[in-house]
Design an enzyme around this catalytic site. Structure first.
Site, PDB file in Angstrom:
ATOM      1  N   ASP A  76       0.844  -1.197   0.000  1.00 15.37           N
ATOM      2  CA  ASP A  76       0.000   0.000   0.000  1.00 15.37           C
ATOM      3  C   ASP A  76       0.879   1.247   0.000  1.00 15.37           C
ATOM      4  OD1 ASP A  76       0.926  -0.419   2.588  1.00 15.37           O
ATOM      5  OD2 ASP A  76      -1.045  -0.662   3.479  1.00 15.37           O
ATOM      6  N   ASN A 104      -7.460  -1.089  14.136  1.00 14.66           N
ATOM      7  CA  ASN A 104      -8.917  -1.150  13.918  1.00 14.66           C
ATOM      8  C   ASN A 104      -9.302  -2.386  13.097  1.00 14.66           C
ATOM      9  OD1 ASN A 104      -7.955  -0.495  11.410  1.00 14.66           O
ATOM     10  ND2 ASN A 104      -9.065   1.431  11.184  1.00 14.66           N
ATOM     11  N   HIS A 115      -7.733  -3.327  10.296  1.00 12.10           N
ATOM     12  CA  HIS A 115      -7.458  -3.220   8.853  1.00 12.10           C
ATOM     13  C   HIS A 115      -6.282  -4.099   8.448  1.00 12.10           C
ATOM     14  CE1 HIS A 115      -4.619   0.517   9.420  1.00 12.10           C
ATOM     15  NE2 HIS A 115      -3.889  -0.571   9.310  1.00 12.10           N
ATOM     16  N   GLU A 152      -9.718  -0.675   5.199  1.00 12.97           N
ATOM     17  CA  GLU A 152     -10.270  -0.231   6.477  1.00 12.97           C
ATOM     18  C   GLU A 152     -11.596  -0.953   6.755  1.00 12.97           C
ATOM     19  OE1 GLU A 152      -8.428   1.539   8.324  1.00 12.97           O
ATOM     20  OE2 GLU A 152      -7.750   3.416   7.430  1.00 12.97           O
TER      21      GLU A 152
HETATM   22  C1  F6R Z   1       1.432  -1.043   6.183  1.00  9.26           C
HETATM   23  C2  F6R Z   1       0.135  -1.698   6.325  1.00  9.26           C
HETATM   24  C3  F6R Z   1      -0.674  -1.529   7.556  1.00  9.26           C
HETATM   25  C4  F6R Z   1       0.081  -1.988   8.798  1.00  9.26           C
HETATM   26  C5  F6R Z   1      -0.799  -1.884  10.047  1.00  9.26           C
HETATM   27  C6  F6R Z   1      -0.004  -2.197  11.289  1.00  9.26           C
HETATM   28  O1  F6R Z   1       1.964  -1.343   4.911  1.00  9.26           O
HETATM   29  O2  F6R Z   1      -0.278  -2.355   5.443  1.00  9.26           O
HETATM   30  O3  F6R Z   1      -1.871  -2.258   7.413  1.00  9.26           O
HETATM   31  O4  F6R Z   1       0.494  -3.305   8.613  1.00  9.26           O
HETATM   32  O5  F6R Z   1      -1.346  -0.610  10.166  1.00  9.26           O
HETATM   33  O6  F6R Z   1       0.974  -1.217  11.446  1.00  9.26           O
HETATM   34  P1  F6R Z   1       2.143  -1.394  12.507  1.00  9.26           P
HETATM   35  O7  F6R Z   1       2.909  -2.591  12.104  1.00  9.26           O
HETATM   36  O8  F6R Z   1       2.978  -0.136  12.366  1.00  9.26           O
HETATM   37  O9  F6R Z   1       1.497  -1.546  13.832  1.00  9.26           O
END
Ligand code: F6R
Length: 232
Positions: A62, A129, A131, A136
Site C-alpha cells: 500500500d 482497527n 485493517h 479499512e
Molecule cells: C502497512 C500496512 C498496515 C500496517 C498496520 C499495522 O503497509 O499495510 O496495514 O500493517 O497498520 O501497522 P504497525 O505494524 O505499524 O502496527
C-alpha cells in the site's frame, strides 16, 4: 488458519529465517510486503541472515498519498527496513505511482500486474482497527486494488512513521488479490494489539474487521508474540 505464538525474543529470528527459506536462489517468487513497525525486526533478520531478493518480485502492499521522498511513505519505509539492507535490489519492485493523473488507472495497472501470475506470499500486519493493508473497516472481501479514505488512526500511523503531514487518502492492494495469494503470514506483535487480535480471531467474519476475512483463506498463518496473544 494456523496460529503460532512465539516468545518475543524468538519472533523476529523465526520469521526472518522463514522468509530466507521461502526465497531460495533460483525460484522466481512473487511476494507482497507490508511496511510499518511490525515486520521491521523480521526484515532486518532476513537481510542480516543472508536473505536475498535478486530472484524475487516484490509488490508493495500500500501507499499513502504523500509526495515522493516523504519519510512516511511506504516505499521509503520498505527501503529503510529491507531493500537498503539487502546486497542487491529485487528482481522487480512494484510500487504505486500516487502522483499519476488517473489513480484509478494506476490501481488497475497494479491489479493487472498482480494477477499476471498471482502472489506466492503476502506478509501482512494488523491495524489497530482490524485493517489489512489500507483495507479499512467497511471493506468487502472482493474489494479491488483502489484509492481509499483513511481512518483517523491510520492517518496518525503515518505521522508515527515520519510523514511530514497526515495523509487523508492512500492506495492499497484490495482484499480480493490478497485472498488469492497462495500463502499469507499475518504478523502481530505487542500487547497493544492483544485486544484487536482477539476480536479478529473470535468475532464473526465480516467487513467490520477486514483481517477476519483471512480466516476463510486456506493457507494463512498468524504469527504472534506472547504479549499480542495475551487475551487468547
Ligand atoms: C502497512 C500496512 C498496515 C500496517 C498496520 C499495522 O503497509 O499495510 O496495514 O500493517 O497498520 O501497522 P504497525 O505494524 O505499524 O502496527
Amino acid at each position: 488458519m494456523k496460529l503460532e505464538i512465539l516468545d518475543p525474543d524468538e519472533w523476529a529470528p523465526i520469521v526472518g529465517a522463514r522468509l530466507v527459506a521461502f526465497l531460495p536462489a533460483g525460484r522466481r517468487r512473487r511476494i507482497c510486503l507490508a511496511t510499518g513497525s511490525t515486520p521491521e525486526p523480521a526484515y532486518a533478520v532476513f537481510a542480516a541472515g543472508g536473505g536475498a531478493l535478486d530472484d524475487t518480485e516484490v509488490f508493495l502492499l500500500d501507499e499513502f498519498m504523500l509526495p515522493e521522498g516523504d519519510p512516511g511513505r511506504c516505499d521509503e519505509m520498505l527501503s529503510r527496513a529491507l531493500l537498503d539492507l539487502c546486497p542487491a535490489p529485487p528482481r522487480a519492485l512494484h510500487t504505486f505511482d500516487v502522483s499519476a493523473t488517473s489513480l484509478d488507472a494506476e490501481c488497475r495497472r497494479y491489479e493487472e500486474r498482480l494477477a499476471t501470475r498471482g502472489l506466492d506470499l503476502a506478509i501482512l500486519g494488523l491495524g489497530g482497527n482490524g485493517h489489512i493493508g489500507m483495507n479499512e473497516p467497511g471493506t468487502s472481501a472482493d474489494s479491488p486494488t483502489r484509492v481509499v479514505e483513511l481512518h483517523m488512526a491510520t492517518r496518525q500511523n503515518a505521522a508515527r512513521y515520519g510523514a511530514t503531514s497526515p495523509p487523508e487518502r492512500g492506495v492499497t492492494v484490495g482484499m480480493r488479490s490478497l485472498l488469492a495469494a497462495a500463502e499469507i503470514w499475518l504478523l502481530v506483535t505487542g500487547e497493544h494489539k492483544a485486544a484487536i487480535l482477539k476480536q479478529v480471531l473470535t468475532e464473526p467474519v465480516g467487513s467490520d474487521l477486514p483481517a477476519s476475512y483471512l480466516r476463510y483463506h486456506p493457507n494463512t498463518t498468524v504469527i504472534v508474540d506472547k504479549p499480542a496473544a495475551r487475551n487468547l
